[in-house]
Design an enzyme around this catalytic site. Structure first.
Site, mmCIF file in Angstrom:
data_model
loop_
_atom_site.group_PDB
_atom_site.id
_atom_site.type_symbol
_atom_site.label_atom_id
_atom_site.label_comp_id
_atom_site.label_asym_id
_atom_site.label_seq_id
_atom_site.Cartn_x
_atom_site.Cartn_y
_atom_site.Cartn_z
ATOM 1 N N ASP A 50 0.836 -1.202 0.000
ATOM 2 C CA ASP A 50 0.000 0.000 0.000
ATOM 3 C C ASP A 50 0.873 1.255 0.000
ATOM 4 O O ASP A 50 1.801 1.378 0.807
ATOM 5 C CB ASP A 50 -0.909 -0.016 1.248
ATOM 6 C CG ASP A 50 -2.076 0.941 1.114
ATOM 7 O OD1 ASP A 50 -1.900 2.059 0.599
ATOM 8 O OD2 ASP A 50 -3.182 0.570 1.553
ATOM 9 N N THR A 86 -7.159 3.752 -1.292
ATOM 10 C CA THR A 86 -6.849 2.327 -1.133
ATOM 11 C C THR A 86 -7.945 1.387 -1.652
ATOM 12 O O THR A 86 -7.667 0.496 -2.449
ATOM 13 C CB THR A 86 -6.578 2.042 0.356
ATOM 14 O OG1 THR A 86 -5.396 2.760 0.708
ATOM 15 C CG2 THR A 86 -6.379 0.562 0.628
ATOM 16 N N TYR A 172 -9.572 -9.009 8.074
ATOM 17 C CA TYR A 172 -8.482 -8.035 8.192
ATOM 18 C C TYR A 172 -8.255 -7.584 9.630
ATOM 19 O O TYR A 172 -9.179 -7.212 10.336
ATOM 20 C CB TYR A 172 -8.771 -6.804 7.321
ATOM 21 C CG TYR A 172 -7.624 -5.833 7.318
ATOM 22 C CD1 TYR A 172 -6.400 -6.194 6.759
ATOM 23 C CD2 TYR A 172 -7.729 -4.588 7.911
ATOM 24 C CE1 TYR A 172 -5.325 -5.327 6.773
ATOM 25 C CE2 TYR A 172 -6.658 -3.707 7.932
ATOM 26 C CZ TYR A 172 -5.458 -4.083 7.359
ATOM 27 O OH TYR A 172 -4.389 -3.224 7.384
ATOM 28 N N HIS A 212 1.923 8.490 5.386
ATOM 29 C CA HIS A 212 0.962 9.508 5.842
ATOM 30 C C HIS A 212 1.538 10.276 7.039
ATOM 31 O O HIS A 212 1.461 11.497 7.098
ATOM 32 C CB HIS A 212 -0.342 8.849 6.312
ATOM 33 C CG HIS A 212 -1.252 8.455 5.195
ATOM 34 N ND1 HIS A 212 -1.865 9.364 4.383
ATOM 35 C CD2 HIS A 212 -1.667 7.237 4.766
ATOM 36 C CE1 HIS A 212 -2.623 8.729 3.499
ATOM 37 N NE2 HIS A 212 -2.511 7.429 3.709
ATOM 38 N N HIS A 354 -2.743 10.999 -0.438
ATOM 39 C CA HIS A 354 -3.024 10.565 -1.811
ATOM 40 C C HIS A 354 -4.525 10.646 -1.976
ATOM 41 O O HIS A 354 -5.259 10.726 -0.975
ATOM 42 C CB HIS A 354 -2.505 9.140 -2.038
ATOM 43 C CG HIS A 354 -2.986 8.169 -1.005
ATOM 44 N ND1 HIS A 354 -4.181 7.488 -1.116
ATOM 45 C CD2 HIS A 354 -2.461 7.817 0.192
ATOM 46 C CE1 HIS A 354 -4.352 6.734 -0.037
ATOM 47 N NE2 HIS A 354 -3.331 6.920 0.789
HETATM 48 P P1 AMP Z 1 -5.965 4.844 2.883
HETATM 49 O O1 AMP Z 1 -6.662 5.723 3.852
HETATM 50 O O2 AMP Z 1 -6.535 4.969 1.489
HETATM 51 O O3 AMP Z 1 -4.505 5.009 2.924
HETATM 52 O O4 AMP Z 1 -6.290 3.349 3.336
HETATM 53 C C1 AMP Z 1 -5.376 2.560 4.068
HETATM 54 C C2 AMP Z 1 -6.120 1.835 5.129
HETATM 55 O O5 AMP Z 1 -6.992 0.866 4.591
HETATM 56 C C3 AMP Z 1 -5.260 0.979 6.038
HETATM 57 O O6 AMP Z 1 -4.589 1.761 6.968
HETATM 58 C C4 AMP Z 1 -6.286 0.045 6.668
HETATM 59 O O7 AMP Z 1 -6.836 0.620 7.829
HETATM 60 C C5 AMP Z 1 -7.361 -0.031 5.617
HETATM 61 N N1 AMP Z 1 -7.446 -1.394 5.092
HETATM 62 C C6 AMP Z 1 -6.557 -2.023 4.318
HETATM 63 N N2 AMP Z 1 -6.959 -3.286 4.031
HETATM 64 C C7 AMP Z 1 -8.153 -3.445 4.641
HETATM 65 C C8 AMP Z 1 -9.084 -4.522 4.722
HETATM 66 N N3 AMP Z 1 -8.848 -5.694 4.105
HETATM 67 N N4 AMP Z 1 -10.220 -4.328 5.430
HETATM 68 C C9 AMP Z 1 -10.464 -3.150 6.036
HETATM 69 N N5 AMP Z 1 -9.621 -2.107 6.000
HETATM 70 C C10 AMP Z 1 -8.473 -2.240 5.316
HETATM 71 ZN ZN ZN Z 2 -3.586 2.690 -0.176
HETATM 72 ZN ZN ZN Z 3 -3.042 5.873 2.485
#
Ligand code: AMP
Ligand code: ZN
Ligand code: ZN
Length: 416
Positions: A50, A86, A172, A212, A354
């Site tokens: 990620d 994400t 998760y 982040h 992002h």
């Molecule tokens: P973002 O805010 O777009 O950076 O999303 C990243 C976050 O997505 C991570 O820190 C997790 O908390 C969440 N995440 C990743 N994989 C999963 C999953 N399989 N189920 C629920 N939340 C997830």
């Molecule tokens: Zn991501």
């Molecule tokens: Zn992120």
């Protein structure tokens, strides 16, 4: 007491530290059983790091990823879909559809039919509920065609979708280390016969979360890059120990990049509109806005000409975003220029973020392919991540479900 199976199970889970593996053969409503499965194909391992920006390989030593690159294929960059968040991107990777067509239009959004919000994070019930997804993920395609998918975390892999789950999956949670996650994949690869997986996937979050907190250029982020490189080294070592490194296909991808978001570049939404007139959804690189009845035009006008933003009514969102045809998209989109954050009063941005227009190079992720399906020592052009589903179906020799991608785009990375 000594041999109480419950206690033994608890000890097992504590020692594994990965949570509970779910076995869909006993849990799924699909009613399939072992005897339905045919011969597995050469395994394909899909790993998402990620927030691993396209240029992170050049920031520090990454000997293990470099080894996969030099013996395999690498794209100049992996272009994300809008919004560069994400969940929309992970689901576009595994369905080949743009978010408006797979339904996960953001990390957080509202559905008026369900009268519920979708949200993410460990423990999210929505992210474990297949009703939110409107396209077929690769693990469903795999299982429908009598091959096994085994997944150690991937967004929505812990949901039952179209009545089907991966043969093995985990709900998760953030406890297992990256090494634990790789060990789980390696142990699944020890299965033989029709219990052997054809498709395996896993997910690492550390580079994104540290990015982040500290920003893309911080020492802490460089440390996280090294950390995931070690986990990739652990995968390579484990595959070599099983003598299958050159028999499995490996795809390393990321869902988006990362850019600096200084607290000097903040747009306070309350300086432009009365927050009582709207519902706002999200914030940061973009804000979705649902005006109260009769307020659409006045709110839209009030959001015109804010420096460092663009505002669109839903129907005018540029075609390049492929972001119109879904009821979950709100009537107004306020989109910030790179580095700028749109916030409610009292909020401040993290060091990095992002979610911006995918045309900013900082939003690009990585794509590396290694194994018998991929060209070796090959450096290819930037590729958009909606094309990866078709590529994976080709590698696995399965028929893809309907999607927005094209095999022609991905096939430059594949051997004939
Ligand atoms: P973002 O805010 O777009 O950076 O999303 C990243 C976050 O997505 C991570 O820190 C997790 O908390 C969440 N995440 C990743 N994989 C999963 C999953 N399989 N189920 C629920 N939340 C997830
Ligand atoms: Zn991501
Ligand atoms: Zn992120």
């Amino acid at each position: 007491m000594k041999n109480n199976p419950l206690i033994l199970l608890i000890f097992f889970l504590i020692s594994c530290n990965v949570g509970e593996v779910h076995d869909a053969i006993h849990g799924s409503s699909s009613g399939r059983d072992l005897s339905n499965y045919g011969e597995p194909s050469a395994p394909l391992i899909l790993i998402s790091i990620d927030g691993f920006r396209w240029d992170y390989l050049d920031k520090t030593e990454t000997p293990n990823l470099d080894r996969l690159v030099s013996n395999g294929s690498k794209a100049e960059g992996l272009k994300t879909v809008y919004p560069s968040k994400t969940f929309p991107n992970h689901i576009s990777i595994v369905t080949g559809n743009y978010p408006s067509n797979h339904g996960i239009i953001s990390n957080y959004f509202y559905d008026s039919d369900f009268d519920e919000y979708f949200y993410i994070g460990a423990g999210s019930k929505a992210a474990q509920d297949g009703k939110w997804i409107e396209a077929e993920p690769i693990w469903v395609t795999v299982e429908k065609q009598a091959k096994r998918a085994m997944i150690m975390f991937w967004p929505m892999s812990d949901a039952e979708i179209m009545g089907i789950r991966p043969s093995k999956y985990f709900v998760y949670n953030e406890t297992p280390t990256n090494i634990d996650r790789i060990d789980q994949l390696l142990s699944w690869l020890l299965h033989v016969g029709n219990a052997r997986p054809s498709f395996l996937a896993s997910y690492f979050s550390i580079v994104d979360s540290i990015g982040h907190s500290y920003g893309p250029d911080a020492d802490e982020t460089i440390e996280a890059i090294r950390d995931v490189d070690k986990a990739i080294g652990h995968l390579i070592d484990g595959l070599e120990a099983q003598n299958i490194l050159n028999e499995v296909n490996i795809m390393i991808v990321s869902d988006h990049g990362m850019t600096e978001t200084p607290d000097t570049k903040v747009i306070n939404i309350a300086d432009y509109i009365n927050l009582d007139d709207v519902i706002t959804i999200g914030g940061g690189p973009f804000m979705e806005i649902r005006p109260n009845e009769d307020k659409l035009e006045s709110i839209y006008q009030a959001l015109q000409n804010i420096d460092n933003t663009q505002v669109f009514k839903k129907e005018d969102i540029p075609e390049k975003f492929h972001y119109k045809n879904n009821d979950r998209i709100e009537p107004i989109l306020l989109l910030a220029d790179e580095h700028w954050s749109i916030m409610k009063p009292g909020r401040t941005p993290a060091a990095g973020s992002h979610g911006y227009d995918p045309d900013y190079q900082s939003m690009n992720g990585i794509f590396i392919g290694h194994g018998p399906a991929f060209k070796s020592e090959f450096s290819g052009p930037e590729i958009q991540l909606v094309h990866l589903y078709e590529m994976m179906c080709k590698i696995l020799d399965i028929t893809p479900a309907s999607n927005d991608g094209s095999l022609d785009v991905g096939s430059v990375f594949l051997k004939d």
